[in-house]
Design an enzyme around this catalytic site. Sequence first.
Site, PDB file in Angstrom:
ATOM      1  N   ASN A   9       0.871  -1.178   0.000  1.00  0.00           N
ATOM      2  CA  ASN A   9       0.000   0.000   0.000  1.00  0.00           C
ATOM      3  C   ASN A   9       0.906   1.225   0.000  1.00  0.00           C
ATOM      4  O   ASN A   9       1.497   1.553   1.025  1.00  0.00           O
ATOM      5  CB  ASN A   9      -0.889  -0.049   1.264  1.00  0.00           C
ATOM      6  CG  ASN A   9      -1.686   1.226   1.461  1.00  0.00           C
ATOM      7  OD1 ASN A   9      -1.788   2.064   0.563  1.00  0.00           O
ATOM      8  ND2 ASN A   9      -2.262   1.374   2.653  1.00  0.00           N
ATOM      9  N   LYS A  11       0.079   4.267  -0.300  1.00  0.00           N
ATOM     10  CA  LYS A  11      -0.581   5.454   0.269  1.00  0.00           C
ATOM     11  C   LYS A  11      -0.386   6.654  -0.667  1.00  0.00           C
ATOM     12  O   LYS A  11      -0.332   6.470  -1.885  1.00  0.00           O
ATOM     13  CB  LYS A  11      -0.071   5.701   1.689  1.00  0.00           C
ATOM     14  CG  LYS A  11      -0.201   4.440   2.565  1.00  0.00           C
ATOM     15  CD  LYS A  11      -0.002   4.679   4.030  1.00  0.00           C
ATOM     16  CE  LYS A  11      -0.174   3.365   4.775  1.00  0.00           C
ATOM     17  NZ  LYS A  11      -0.026   3.509   6.224  1.00  0.00           N
ATOM     18  N   HIS A  96      -9.429   1.167   5.366  1.00  0.00           N
ATOM     19  CA  HIS A  96      -8.146   1.424   6.027  1.00  0.00           C
ATOM     20  C   HIS A  96      -8.363   2.409   7.176  1.00  0.00           C
ATOM     21  O   HIS A  96      -9.168   3.335   7.069  1.00  0.00           O
ATOM     22  CB  HIS A  96      -7.141   1.981   5.011  1.00  0.00           C
ATOM     23  CG  HIS A  96      -5.745   1.996   5.544  1.00  0.00           C
ATOM     24  ND1 HIS A  96      -5.314   2.958   6.426  1.00  0.00           N
ATOM     25  CD2 HIS A  96      -4.705   1.158   5.347  1.00  0.00           C
ATOM     26  CE1 HIS A  96      -4.048   2.704   6.740  1.00  0.00           C
ATOM     27  NE2 HIS A  96      -3.661   1.614   6.105  1.00  0.00           N
ATOM     28  N   GLU A  98      -6.732   4.857   8.161  1.00  0.00           N
ATOM     29  CA  GLU A  98      -6.529   6.274   7.809  1.00  0.00           C
ATOM     30  C   GLU A  98      -7.799   6.858   7.199  1.00  0.00           C
ATOM     31  O   GLU A  98      -8.143   8.016   7.439  1.00  0.00           O
ATOM     32  CB  GLU A  98      -5.337   6.401   6.849  1.00  0.00           C
ATOM     33  CG  GLU A  98      -4.024   6.210   7.596  1.00  0.00           C
ATOM     34  CD  GLU A  98      -2.881   5.652   6.756  1.00  0.00           C
ATOM     35  OE1 GLU A  98      -2.968   5.686   5.517  1.00  0.00           O
ATOM     36  OE2 GLU A  98      -1.903   5.171   7.363  1.00  0.00           O
ATOM     37  N   GLU A 166      -5.185  -4.737  10.897  1.00  0.00           N
ATOM     38  CA  GLU A 166      -4.167  -3.698  11.055  1.00  0.00           C
ATOM     39  C   GLU A 166      -4.449  -2.903  12.325  1.00  0.00           C
ATOM     40  O   GLU A 166      -5.220  -1.917  12.288  1.00  0.00           O
ATOM     41  CB  GLU A 166      -4.185  -2.749   9.854  1.00  0.00           C
ATOM     42  CG  GLU A 166      -3.905  -3.417   8.537  1.00  0.00           C
ATOM     43  CD  GLU A 166      -3.300  -2.435   7.537  1.00  0.00           C
ATOM     44  OE1 GLU A 166      -2.236  -2.759   6.990  1.00  0.00           O
ATOM     45  OE2 GLU A 166      -3.865  -1.352   7.333  1.00  0.00           O
ATOM     46  N   GLY A 172       2.696   2.312  10.894  1.00  0.00           N
ATOM     47  CA  GLY A 172       3.677   3.382  10.725  1.00  0.00           C
ATOM     48  C   GLY A 172       4.422   3.752  11.988  1.00  0.00           C
ATOM     49  O   GLY A 172       5.071   4.799  12.059  1.00  0.00           O
ATOM     50  N   SER A 211       3.717  -1.974  10.429  1.00  0.00           N
ATOM     51  CA  SER A 211       5.169  -2.024  10.668  1.00  0.00           C
ATOM     52  C   SER A 211       5.802  -3.369  10.312  1.00  0.00           C
ATOM     53  O   SER A 211       6.724  -3.824  10.997  1.00  0.00           O
ATOM     54  CB  SER A 211       5.490  -1.626  12.119  1.00  0.00           C
ATOM     55  OG  SER A 211       5.041  -0.310  12.384  1.00  0.00           O
TER      56      SER A 211
HETATM   57  P1  PGA Z   1       3.006   0.375   7.709  1.00  0.00           P
HETATM   58  O1  PGA Z   1       1.503   0.603   7.134  1.00  0.00           O
HETATM   59  O2  PGA Z   1       3.532  -0.879   7.097  1.00  0.00           O
HETATM   60  O3  PGA Z   1       3.754   1.609   7.245  1.00  0.00           O
HETATM   61  O4  PGA Z   1       2.891   0.302   9.178  1.00  0.00           O
HETATM   62  C1  PGA Z   1       0.639  -0.480   6.970  1.00  0.00           C
HETATM   63  C2  PGA Z   1      -0.656   0.017   6.373  1.00  0.00           C
HETATM   64  O5  PGA Z   1      -1.123   1.106   6.745  1.00  0.00           O
HETATM   65  O6  PGA Z   1      -1.258  -0.657   5.502  1.00  0.00           O
END
Ligand code: PGA
Length: 253
Positions: A9, A11, A96, A98, A166, A172, A211
Amino acid sequence: MSSLTIIGNWKMNTTPSTARILAAEIRDRLRTDGETDTLVVLCPPAIALESVSGALNGSGIAVGVQNIYPSTSGAFTGEVSPQMARELAEFVIVGHSERRELFGESDEFVGRKVAAASEAGLRPILCVGESLDIRRSGHAERFVSDQLLEGVSRLDNASGLIVAYEPVWAIGTGESATPEITQMMLATLRHALVSRFGEQAASVPHLYGGSVNADNIRDLVRQPDIDGALIGGASLSAESFAAIVKNAAEICA
Ligand code: PGA
């Protein structure tokens, strides 16, 4: 070989031209590594879908979008419909954290997106996960199961579905959930899906995201209910993304 799914992803990163370069680098590294039995999906920004599809043509790596609007067409300025996305992509990330947090998407809206994606022939990657407060309250499993069941509430069956757990506190942050916590959660989610749709739902891929890197992927995919990973930050480097695919495939071989 057990089945393995690794999804990147990106983003809101890359431009159409840098996305093409990154996709081609990933394609070349995975071609060298010969990871043909693993389902690999890249989800670039929508504006880079065409350049990324071009770079991946014939590689066996699939393309996904990061979002859709649950309507076929119409006066929805700035949005992308499932039918538009389907011309260039096979998968879509839905729900997601976010989008839930920054854009106020409710479980109900996420459920509409999942259904709209399925109807258009896009495979939904349904993301669910709890905040740190909910984890500390001891109700994470119930909260996340409810999110999942709301997300699939408009589906008749689980065909094509992918589930990604997640935890918000792991995205992140550099602090991934432990393989044990993830295993427990994904076993619970698989059970919830089977109760809802029957035995055919047992084979729905259940992924972990938050992560993930080339080191921690090994212990994650060793767990029986972790079928792969959804990768944010580490998918923006061809080297680390290809290393994740390679290390996971070695464990699952
Ligand atoms: P990350 O994000 O690997 O940077 O923690 C995962 C995601 O949001 O899909």
